[in-house]
Scaffold this motif. Structure first.
Motif, PDB file in Angstrom:
ATOM      1  N   LEU A  90       9.050  -4.807  -7.543  1.00 12.37           N
ATOM      2  CA  LEU A  90       9.056  -3.364  -7.324  1.00 12.37           C
ATOM      3  C   LEU A  90      10.165  -3.045  -6.342  1.00 12.37           C
ATOM      4  CD1 LEU A  90       5.229  -2.744  -7.095  1.00 12.37           C
ATOM      5  CD2 LEU A  90       6.755  -1.853  -8.840  1.00 12.37           C
ATOM      6  N   ARG A  91      11.026  -2.124  -6.731  1.00 11.48           N
ATOM      7  CA  ARG A  91      12.158  -1.739  -5.889  1.00 11.48           C
ATOM      8  C   ARG A  91      11.878  -0.369  -5.300  1.00 11.48           C
ATOM      9  NH1 ARG A  91      16.489  -1.675  -9.545  1.00 11.48           N
ATOM     10  NH2 ARG A  91      16.639  -3.912  -9.242  1.00 11.48           N
ATOM     11  N   GLY A  92      12.187  -0.226  -4.019  1.00 10.51           N
ATOM     12  CA  GLY A  92      11.986   1.039  -3.322  1.00 10.51           C
ATOM     13  C   GLY A  92      11.731   0.758  -1.860  1.00 10.51           C
ATOM     14  N   ALA A  93      11.180   1.717  -1.167  1.00 10.89           N
ATOM     15  CA  ALA A  93      10.853   1.520   0.242  1.00 10.89           C
ATOM     16  C   ALA A  93       9.686   0.540   0.336  1.00 10.89           C
ATOM     17  CB  ALA A  93      10.479   2.848   0.880  1.00 10.89           C
ATOM     18  N   THR A  94       9.950  -0.647   0.874  1.00 11.50           N
ATOM     19  CA  THR A  94       8.924  -1.690   0.979  1.00 11.50           C
ATOM     20  C   THR A  94       8.823  -2.180   2.409  1.00 11.50           C
ATOM     21  OG1 THR A  94      10.515  -3.438   0.479  1.00 11.50           O
ATOM     22  CG2 THR A  94       9.332  -2.483  -1.392  1.00 11.50           C
ATOM     23  N   THR A  95       7.800  -2.949   2.665  1.00 14.27           N
ATOM     24  CA  THR A  95       7.560  -3.437   4.017  1.00 14.27           C
ATOM     25  C   THR A  95       8.441  -4.612   4.397  1.00 14.27           C
ATOM     26  OG1 THR A  95       5.800  -4.868   3.207  1.00 14.27           O
ATOM     27  CG2 THR A  95       5.153  -2.681   4.003  1.00 14.27           C
ATOM     28  N   ASN A  96       9.063  -5.268   3.444  1.00  9.87           N
ATOM     29  CA  ASN A  96       9.846  -6.452   3.790  1.00  9.87           C
ATOM     30  C   ASN A  96      11.289  -6.128   4.165  1.00  9.87           C
ATOM     31  OD1 ASN A  96      11.210  -6.043   1.382  1.00  9.87           O
ATOM     32  ND2 ASN A  96      10.279  -7.750   0.325  1.00  9.87           N
ATOM     33  N   GLY A  97      11.668  -4.877   4.130  1.00 11.57           N
ATOM     34  CA  GLY A  97      12.989  -4.471   4.585  1.00 11.57           C
ATOM     35  C   GLY A  97      14.122  -4.684   3.600  1.00 11.57           C
ATOM     36  N   THR A  98      13.873  -5.330   2.460  1.00 16.92           N
ATOM     37  CA  THR A  98      14.947  -5.581   1.505  1.00 16.92           C
ATOM     38  C   THR A  98      15.027  -4.509   0.442  1.00 16.92           C
ATOM     39  OG1 THR A  98      13.573  -6.877   0.000  1.00 16.92           O
ATOM     40  CG2 THR A  98      14.672  -8.086   1.785  1.00 16.92           C
ATOM     41  N   GLY A  99      13.991  -3.685   0.348  1.00 17.81           N
ATOM     42  CA  GLY A  99      13.964  -2.669  -0.682  1.00 17.81           C
ATOM     43  C   GLY A  99      13.417  -3.167  -1.993  1.00 17.81           C
ATOM     44  N   GLU A 100      13.040  -4.463  -2.056  1.00 16.30           N
ATOM     45  CA  GLU A 100      12.492  -5.034  -3.272  1.00 16.30           C
ATOM     46  C   GLU A 100      11.388  -6.018  -2.888  1.00 16.30           C
ATOM     47  OE1 GLU A 100      14.560  -7.529  -6.642  1.00 16.30           O
ATOM     48  OE2 GLU A 100      15.423  -5.514  -6.526  1.00 16.30           O
ATOM     49  N   GLU A 101      10.287  -5.977  -3.637  1.00 13.06           N
ATOM     50  CA  GLU A 101       9.143  -6.829  -3.306  1.00 13.06           C
ATOM     51  C   GLU A 101       8.517  -7.359  -4.584  1.00 13.06           C
ATOM     52  OE1 GLU A 101       5.929  -6.503   0.142  1.00 13.06           O
ATOM     53  OE2 GLU A 101       5.957  -4.766  -1.173  1.00 13.06           O
ATOM     54  N   GLU A 102       8.008  -8.573  -4.543  1.00 10.04           N
ATOM     55  CA  GLU A 102       7.303  -9.140  -5.696  1.00 10.04           C
ATOM     56  C   GLU A 102       6.095  -8.265  -6.005  1.00 10.04           C
ATOM     57  OE1 GLU A 102       8.371 -11.683  -7.478  1.00 10.04           O
ATOM     58  OE2 GLU A 102      10.006 -12.227  -6.118  1.00 10.04           O
ATOM     59  N   MET A 103       5.807  -8.086  -7.288  1.00 11.32           N
ATOM     60  CA  MET A 103       4.668  -7.255  -7.695  1.00 11.32           C
ATOM     61  C   MET A 103       3.360  -7.759  -7.104  1.00 11.32           C
ATOM     62  SD  MET A 103       4.774  -5.833 -11.618  1.00 11.32           S
ATOM     63  CE  MET A 103       4.279  -7.396 -12.251  1.00 11.32           C
ATOM     64  N   ASP A 104       3.182  -9.070  -7.066  1.00 13.34           N
ATOM     65  CA  ASP A 104       1.916  -9.586  -6.558  1.00 13.34           C
ATOM     66  C   ASP A 104       1.736  -9.302  -5.076  1.00 13.34           C
ATOM     67  OD1 ASP A 104       3.890 -11.501  -5.963  1.00 13.34           O
ATOM     68  OD2 ASP A 104       2.449 -13.149  -6.019  1.00 13.34           O
ATOM     69  N   MET A 105       2.804  -9.293  -4.313  1.00 14.63           N
ATOM     70  CA  MET A 105       2.708  -8.994  -2.889  1.00 14.63           C
ATOM     71  C   MET A 105       2.366  -7.517  -2.675  1.00 14.63           C
ATOM     72  SD  MET A 105       3.000 -11.921  -1.690  1.00 14.63           S
ATOM     73  CE  MET A 105       2.955 -11.557   0.036  1.00 14.63           C
ATOM     74  N   ALA A 106       2.959  -6.648  -3.462  1.00 14.09           N
ATOM     75  CA  ALA A 106       2.647  -5.218  -3.370  1.00 14.09           C
ATOM     76  C   ALA A 106       1.194  -4.965  -3.772  1.00 14.09           C
ATOM     77  CB  ALA A 106       3.596  -4.408  -4.253  1.00 14.09           C
ATOM     78  N   ALA A 107       0.734  -5.607  -4.855  1.00 11.53           N
ATOM     79  CA  ALA A 107      -0.647  -5.437  -5.314  1.00 11.53           C
ATOM     80  C   ALA A 107      -1.632  -5.953  -4.268  1.00 11.53           C
ATOM     81  CB  ALA A 107      -0.858  -6.164  -6.647  1.00 11.53           C
ATOM     82  N   GLU A 108      -1.316  -7.057  -3.636  1.00 10.35           N
ATOM     83  CA  GLU A 108      -2.206  -7.619  -2.614  1.00 10.35           C
ATOM     84  C   GLU A 108      -2.306  -6.677  -1.419  1.00 10.35           C
ATOM     85  OE1 GLU A 108      -4.023  -9.514   0.574  1.00 10.35           O
ATOM     86  OE2 GLU A 108      -1.920  -8.929   0.650  1.00 10.35           O
ATOM     87  N   MET A 109      -1.182  -6.105  -1.000  1.00  7.76           N
ATOM     88  CA  MET A 109      -1.180  -5.171   0.123  1.00  7.76           C
ATOM     89  C   MET A 109      -2.009  -3.925  -0.213  1.00  7.76           C
ATOM     90  SD  MET A 109       1.894  -2.916   1.740  1.00  7.76           S
ATOM     91  CE  MET A 109       1.856  -1.950   0.249  1.00  7.76           C
ATOM     92  N   TRP A 110      -1.800  -3.364  -1.407  1.00 10.76           N
ATOM     93  CA  TRP A 110      -2.570  -2.191  -1.814  1.00 10.76           C
ATOM     94  C   TRP A 110      -4.059  -2.521  -1.872  1.00 10.76           C
ATOM     95  CZ3 TRP A 110       1.435  -1.072  -6.127  1.00 10.76           C
ATOM     96  CH2 TRP A 110       2.391  -0.159  -5.665  1.00 10.76           C
ATOM     97  N   ALA A 111      -4.410  -3.682  -2.425  1.00 14.28           N
ATOM     98  CA  ALA A 111      -5.810  -4.075  -2.539  1.00 14.28           C
ATOM     99  C   ALA A 111      -6.444  -4.248  -1.163  1.00 14.28           C
ATOM    100  CB  ALA A 111      -5.920  -5.374  -3.333  1.00 14.28           C
ATOM    101  N   ARG A 112      -5.735  -4.881  -0.249  1.00 15.05           N
ATOM    102  CA  ARG A 112      -6.244  -5.089   1.109  1.00 15.05           C
ATOM    103  C   ARG A 112      -6.550  -3.757   1.768  1.00 15.05           C
ATOM    104  NH1 ARG A 112      -2.122  -6.177   4.535  1.00 15.05           N
ATOM    105  NH2 ARG A 112      -1.246  -7.480   2.893  1.00 15.05           N
ATOM    106  N   GLU A 113      -5.614  -2.805   1.671  1.00 11.00           N
ATOM    107  CA  GLU A 113      -5.811  -1.485   2.266  1.00 11.00           C
ATOM    108  C   GLU A 113      -6.960  -0.735   1.595  1.00 11.00           C
ATOM    109  OE1 GLU A 113      -2.059   0.495   2.016  1.00 11.00           O
ATOM    110  OE2 GLU A 113      -1.146  -0.774   3.549  1.00 11.00           O
ATOM    111  N   LEU A 114      -7.058  -0.841   0.298  1.00 12.32           N
ATOM    112  CA  LEU A 114      -8.089  -0.149  -0.459  1.00 12.32           C
ATOM    113  C   LEU A 114      -9.486  -0.674  -0.121  1.00 12.32           C
ATOM    114  CD1 LEU A 114      -8.128   2.020  -2.740  1.00 12.32           C
ATOM    115  CD2 LEU A 114      -8.256   0.124  -4.356  1.00 12.32           C
ATOM    116  N   MET A 115      -9.611  -1.960   0.089  1.00 14.15           N
ATOM    117  CA  MET A 115     -10.920  -2.582   0.276  1.00 14.15           C
ATOM    118  C   MET A 115     -11.373  -2.644   1.734  1.00 14.15           C
ATOM    119  SD  MET A 115     -11.792  -2.978  -2.796  1.00 14.15           S
ATOM    120  CE  MET A 115     -13.292  -3.924  -2.653  1.00 14.15           C
ATOM    121  N   ARG A 116     -10.584  -2.150   2.665  1.00 12.93           N
ATOM    122  CA  ARG A 116     -11.002  -2.144   4.082  1.00 12.93           C
ATOM    123  C   ARG A 116     -12.167  -1.248   4.291  1.00 12.93           C
ATOM    124  NH1 ARG A 116      -5.381  -1.781   7.326  1.00 12.93           N
ATOM    125  NH2 ARG A 116      -4.658  -3.802   6.697  1.00 12.93           N
TER     126      ARG A 116
END
Length: 116
Positions: A90-116
């Motif tokens: 996924l390309r765009g504003a991401t937390t890793n600072g490169t502007g691009e992130e693996e889909m699984d890392m983005a999904a894991e972050m969203w899931a973690r936030e959603l399930m808190r």
């Protein structure tokens, strides 16, 4: 002949985005399950070719796709635009600072936030 090649390339591109989209939905389903496992909680994940909605209690993540372009919105009004890449990122504003992130890392972050 040239028109047939263009149509074939467009079809292949559309199939790629759809396949990556279904992969993202599956990742969200897996990661929300993993994050809720210890407490016996589950998120509701619904998806089709252009929309993914993940809900847990009052929290939600709404993803909409048009080709490779993905718009997202959270229950708190946060939103953004990302782009699927052919490499499954996924390309765009991401937390890793490169502007691009693996889909699984983005999904894991969203899931973690959603399930808190």
């Amino acid at each position: 002949m040239e028109e047939v090649l263009i149509d074939s390339a467009a079809q292949a591109g559309a199939e790629l985005w759809t396949e990556l989209w279904y992969s993202l939905a599956s990742l969200l389903r897996s990661y929300t399950s993993a994050h809720g496992l210890h407490a016996g909680r589950m998120a509701d994940i619904e998806w089709d070719e252009v929309r993914i909605v993940a809900r847990h209690g009052e929290k939600f993540l709404n993803l909409n796709r048009e080709g490779p372009r993905v718009t997202w919105m959270r229950e708190n009004g946060e939103s953004g635009i990302l782009e699927l890449t052919e490499a499954g990122r996924l390309r765009g504003a991401t937390t890793n600072g490169t502007g691009e992130e693996e889909m699984d890392m983005a999904a894991e972050m969203w899931a973690r936030e959603l399930m808190r």
